[in-house]
Design an enzyme around this catalytic site. Structure first.
Site, PDB file in Angstrom:
ATOM      1  N   HIS A   5       0.841  -1.201   0.000  1.00  0.00           N
ATOM      2  CA  HIS A   5       0.000   0.000   0.000  1.00  0.00           C
ATOM      3  C   HIS A   5       0.875   1.249   0.000  1.00  0.00           C
ATOM      4  O   HIS A   5       1.925   1.296   0.648  1.00  0.00           O
ATOM      5  CB  HIS A   5      -0.986   0.002   1.167  1.00  0.00           C
ATOM      6  CG  HIS A   5      -0.383   0.017   2.541  1.00  0.00           C
ATOM      7  ND1 HIS A   5       0.067   1.180   3.138  1.00  0.00           N
ATOM      8  CD2 HIS A   5      -0.190  -0.970   3.451  1.00  0.00           C
ATOM      9  CE1 HIS A   5       0.512   0.904   4.348  1.00  0.00           C
ATOM     10  NE2 HIS A   5       0.383  -0.398   4.565  1.00  0.00           N
ATOM     11  N   ASP A  63      -0.200   4.393   0.905  1.00  0.00           N
ATOM     12  CA  ASP A  63      -0.558   5.423   1.881  1.00  0.00           C
ATOM     13  C   ASP A  63       0.139   5.179   3.214  1.00  0.00           C
ATOM     14  O   ASP A  63       0.566   4.076   3.532  1.00  0.00           O
ATOM     15  CB  ASP A  63      -2.075   5.500   2.073  1.00  0.00           C
ATOM     16  CG  ASP A  63      -2.678   4.203   2.593  1.00  0.00           C
ATOM     17  OD1 ASP A  63      -2.293   3.122   2.103  1.00  0.00           O
ATOM     18  OD2 ASP A  63      -3.537   4.263   3.503  1.00  0.00           O
ATOM     19  N   ASP A  94       6.393   0.756   6.999  1.00  0.00           N
ATOM     20  CA  ASP A  94       4.973   0.490   6.734  1.00  0.00           C
ATOM     21  C   ASP A  94       4.464   1.396   5.623  1.00  0.00           C
ATOM     22  O   ASP A  94       3.839   2.411   5.893  1.00  0.00           O
ATOM     23  CB  ASP A  94       4.175   0.692   8.022  1.00  0.00           C
ATOM     24  CG  ASP A  94       2.723   0.264   7.903  1.00  0.00           C
ATOM     25  OD1 ASP A  94       2.388  -0.456   6.946  1.00  0.00           O
ATOM     26  OD2 ASP A  94       1.922   0.659   8.762  1.00  0.00           O
ATOM     27  N   GLU A 120      -5.091   1.831   2.391  1.00  0.00           N
ATOM     28  CA  GLU A 120      -5.070   0.653   3.251  1.00  0.00           C
ATOM     29  C   GLU A 120      -5.215   1.055   4.709  1.00  0.00           C
ATOM     30  O   GLU A 120      -5.887   0.362   5.494  1.00  0.00           O
ATOM     31  CB  GLU A 120      -3.758  -0.120   3.045  1.00  0.00           C
ATOM     32  CG  GLU A 120      -3.683  -1.469   3.738  1.00  0.00           C
ATOM     33  CD  GLU A 120      -3.151  -1.426   5.159  1.00  0.00           C
ATOM     34  OE1 GLU A 120      -3.223  -2.449   5.858  1.00  0.00           O
ATOM     35  OE2 GLU A 120      -2.656  -0.358   5.584  1.00  0.00           O
TER      36      GLU A 120
END
Length: 394
Positions: free
Chosen positions: A79, A81, A111, A143
């Site tokens: 992801h 975002d 992350d 996400e």
């Protein structure tokens, strides 16, 4: 056969990570600037790609395929975002990659832009090689606020690509294979009352005070879920968890509040559905709604499920888990994680799925988020083995 001595992919991945961290892709904003950069990068390699945009075109997933368009490939899923940095005491600029010792600091480093950087660092060799199996890149949006972008992307993969054998979701797992995660459902509760002077509470309805009653009910339910958790569960915490994350309401101390709202999330491993777990609370909310309307027709309670991400469950003889373990050199025990991810969505669509990526969830969402350089190097070795796997005779 896997090459033991080969070009190190880490330096290229670090440079790409520096660029990716520089894009503020906090979920409340757009990710299109980052998507455009990745598209240009892939264009230079001659890699075909397509956007899968949201309804108003302000955000987009990106899907790219390298190698022959045949079945049996691998999807590398990440992801784009990140979570907000607001109010966090960062010691560095969160959107500038900063190295301190053996760590790389910046929002999204673990992350999960570190994984995306590794996948993109492998792309030039994948594009130049004569692959016998395809490698698909699937980068999603939103996400962090409920896995909102992935379903449309997964639909395109299922309907338009030759069936991949493996979906690898690169969430931070310290480069160890993970075969399960809890699902997450988020709920918004809006309580409407009637405003009056606080000296005349018998004439009005305090939305705040009624909301407190509902939140107390959720607190009791949360405790009960913890008490009733299956001691044999592999998760930590073992059972479903329920937390209230945001509360808003009221205008002044001497006015009965007309509005109060709060948001809570429920993280459950299954098999019970979120609606089944919170059924007692929903019944209480319905009863309160009716009671409030009897006191003031405009008052009431509305409970809305905003997101519902399915749990990811271990697959018997999972093809994806075996693949990740081979690529990572992982011979450890089976593992699950308490956080939710897009793995459950891929699995629900019929794909053999595994979670495996660089970095630790312990550093995610924190001020001074970082990823260990050693984790990026392990990820580079993983990608090196993946290149060899995609190149070898099927």
């Amino acid at each position: 056969m896997t090459r033991e001595v080969a070009t190190d992919l880490y330096p290229a991945a670090r440079d790409i990570l520096q660029t990716l961290v520089g894009f503020d892709t906090t979920s409340r904003g757009s990710n299109l600037e980052m998507i455009a950069w990745v598209e240009a990068y892939l264009d230079d390699l001659g890699v075909p790609h397509r956007r899968v945009a949201n309804a108003d075109g302000t955000k987009a997933n990106l899907l790219a395929s390298i190698g022959p368009m045949i079945e049996g490939g691998v999807v590398l899923s990440g992801h784009t975002d990140v979570v907000p940095v607001d109010g966090q005491p960062w010691s560095t600029d969160p959107f500038t990659l900063t190295q301190k010792g053996d760590r790389l600091f910046g929002r999204g480093t673990c992350d999960m832009k570190g994984f995306i950087a590794l996948a993109l660092a492998a792309a030039p060799e994948l594009a130049a090689a004569k692959l016998s199996r395809p490698v698909h890149l699937a980068f999603s949006y939103d996400e962090e606020i409920g896995c909102l972008g992935a379903p449309h992307l997964i639909e395109v993969i299922r309907n338009e690509l030759p069936a991949p054998a493996v979906v690898l979701v690169g969430e931070p797992t310290s480069m160890e294979a993970v075969n399960g995660h809890k699902g997450i459902a988020t709920f918004h509760v809006a309580v409407t009352g009637r405003e009056v002077h606080s000296s005349q509470p018998h004439l009005g309805v305090s939305a705040v005070m009624e909301a407190v009653t509902l939140m107390s009910s959720l607190t009791r339910l949360s405790a009960r879920l913890m008490d009733e958790a299956d001691p044999a569960s592999p998760f930590t915490p073992k059972g479903p968890t329920l937390t209230i994350g945001m509360v808003q309401g009221g205008t002044a101390h001497n006015i009965l509040a007309r509005e109060c709202s709060f948001v809570f999330d429920l993280r459950a491993p299954g098999p019970r559905s979120p609606a089944e777990i919170i059924a007692p609370f929903l019944a209480e909310a319905v009863a309160m709604d009716q009671a409030l309307k009897a006191r003031a027709p405009e008052a009431g309670v509305v409970v809305e499920m905003r997101t519902d991400v399915p749990p990811f469950v271990p697959e018997p003889d999972g093809v994806a888990e075996a693949f990740a373990r081979r690529m990572a050199g992982d011979n450890g025990p089976p593992r699950v994680v308490a956080y939710a991810a897009e793995a459950g969505q891929f699995q629900a669509a019929g794909f053999s799925t595994v979670i495996c990526g660089p970095g630790s969830i312990d550093q995610a969402h924190q001020p001074d988020e970082y990823i260990d350089i050693s984790q990026m190097q392990r990820g580079a070795q993983f990608m090196r083995r993946l290149i060899d796997w995609a190149s070898e005779a099927a």
